[in-house]
Design a protein around this motif. Structure first.
Motif, mmCIF file in Angstrom:
data_model
loop_
_atom_site.group_PDB
_atom_site.id
_atom_site.type_symbol
_atom_site.label_atom_id
_atom_site.label_comp_id
_atom_site.label_asym_id
_atom_site.label_seq_id
_atom_site.Cartn_x
_atom_site.Cartn_y
_atom_site.Cartn_z
ATOM 1 N N MET A 115 0.756 -0.856 0.174
ATOM 2 C CA MET A 115 0.309 0.157 -0.095
ATOM 3 C C MET A 115 1.294 1.149 -0.150
ATOM 4 N N THR A 116 1.992 1.271 0.487
ATOM 5 C CA THR A 116 3.161 2.850 0.492
ATOM 6 C C THR A 116 3.680 2.534 -0.746
ATOM 7 N N TYR A 133 3.757 5.741 -5.686
ATOM 8 C CA TYR A 133 3.653 6.167 -6.468
ATOM 9 C C TYR A 133 2.276 6.590 -7.314
ATOM 10 N N MET A 134 1.539 6.720 -6.724
ATOM 11 C CA MET A 134 0.183 7.273 -7.371
ATOM 12 C C MET A 134 0.818 9.083 -7.022
ATOM 13 N N SER A 135 1.600 9.251 -5.329
ATOM 14 C CA SER A 135 1.292 11.341 -5.472
ATOM 15 C C SER A 135 2.310 11.368 -6.377
ATOM 16 N N GLY A 136 3.093 11.061 -7.595
ATOM 17 C CA GLY A 136 4.031 11.644 -8.561
ATOM 18 C C GLY A 136 4.941 12.003 -7.721
ATOM 19 N N ASN A 137 5.983 12.555 -8.858
ATOM 20 C CA ASN A 137 7.309 12.924 -7.959
ATOM 21 C C ASN A 137 7.603 14.224 -7.887
ATOM 22 N N MET A 150 3.811 12.518 2.870
ATOM 23 C CA MET A 150 3.988 11.047 1.870
ATOM 24 C C MET A 150 5.275 10.433 2.435
ATOM 25 N N VAL A 151 6.375 11.132 1.795
ATOM 26 C CA VAL A 151 7.597 11.081 2.389
ATOM 27 C C VAL A 151 8.055 11.164 3.612
ATOM 28 N N PHE A 152 7.310 12.026 4.410
ATOM 29 C CA PHE A 152 7.747 12.065 5.478
ATOM 30 C C PHE A 152 7.116 11.231 6.680
ATOM 31 N N VAL A 192 14.097 -1.668 7.687
ATOM 32 C CA VAL A 192 14.810 -1.279 7.180
ATOM 33 C C VAL A 192 14.357 -1.257 5.114
ATOM 34 N N LEU A 193 13.235 -2.053 4.872
ATOM 35 C CA LEU A 193 12.543 -2.323 3.746
ATOM 36 C C LEU A 193 12.239 -1.219 3.560
ATOM 37 N N ALA A 194 11.062 -0.796 4.302
ATOM 38 C CA ALA A 194 10.089 0.604 4.723
ATOM 39 C C ALA A 194 11.009 1.552 4.068
ATOM 40 N N LEU A 195 12.026 1.889 4.765
ATOM 41 C CA LEU A 195 13.395 2.774 4.499
ATOM 42 C C LEU A 195 13.258 3.031 3.069
#
Length: 190
Positions: free
Chosen positions: A86-87, A92-96, A105-107, A148-151
């Motif tokens: 889901m993350t 991906y959907m939030s754009g670059n 989202m990045v925070f 760590v994978l989530a990071l």
């Protein structure tokens, strides 16, 4: 003078039904009773209930409790991995581009795993006993790996947003941008 008597309305139907419940309807014999339910206890009158009490549950042995605690600890350890798909989709959907939504989202992609890493011992202290300390250490290692994978998902996102300094021009102030040798211009079609 006439004697006036107050008019009493009859009770509503639900009151009379509550006082005199309808008779019990027997069920077809082809449908078995659910586990723990006896239709014989209901079929009698409400005054004489013949409910057989189940035997009290026996306490599990310490070995079974350790197995159960270890199983629950694995569930806690693998919970961050269940949130990763889901993350990834949300990232991906939030754009670059740099917008408030993508920044939030990045925070959150960095805050949650860091807080999880800092509270690793607190997350597993309720499952740890003297007899399962070695197994809980393996579970903690798996939990740290999942965090760590989530990071890594957060690092991927800030790299795709162009916020990681990964090119030479990010580090060298005098580095000039390459000039292309040719330019392609689309032709006008009429």
């Amino acid at each position: 003078m006439t004697d006036l008597k107050p008019v009493v309305d009859p009770a509503p139907r639900w009151v009379t039904d509550l006082a005199n419940p309808p008779p019990y309807k027997s069920k077809p014999a082809s449908i078995p009773d659910p586990p723990g339910y006896s239709s014989q206890a209901v079929s009698g009158s409400s005054k004489k209930k013949d409910v057989s009490r189940p035997a009290p549950r026996e306490q599990p042995s310490p070995e079974k409790m350790d197995q159960l605690k270890l199983k629950k600890a694995w569930e806690v350890a693998l919970a961050p991995a269940k949130n990763l798909p889901m993350t990834l989709i949300m990232m991906y959907m939030s754009g670059n581009s740099l917008q408030i939504f993508s920044i939030m989202m990045v925070f959150m992609a960095f805050k949650n795993p860091i807080m999880g890493l800092l509270s690793t011992n607190q997350a597993f202290e309720r499952f740890e006993t003297d007899s399962n300390r070695g197994s809980i250490l393996q579970v903690k290692a798996a939990y740290v790996l999942m965090q760590v994978l989530a990071l890594a998902v957060g690092v991927w996102k800030i790299n795709s947003m162009g916020l990681l300094p990964t090119t030479r021009s990010d580090w060298l102030a005098w580095e000039v941008r390459r000039e292309p040798l040719e330019h392609a211009v689309p032709a006008l079609s009429l």
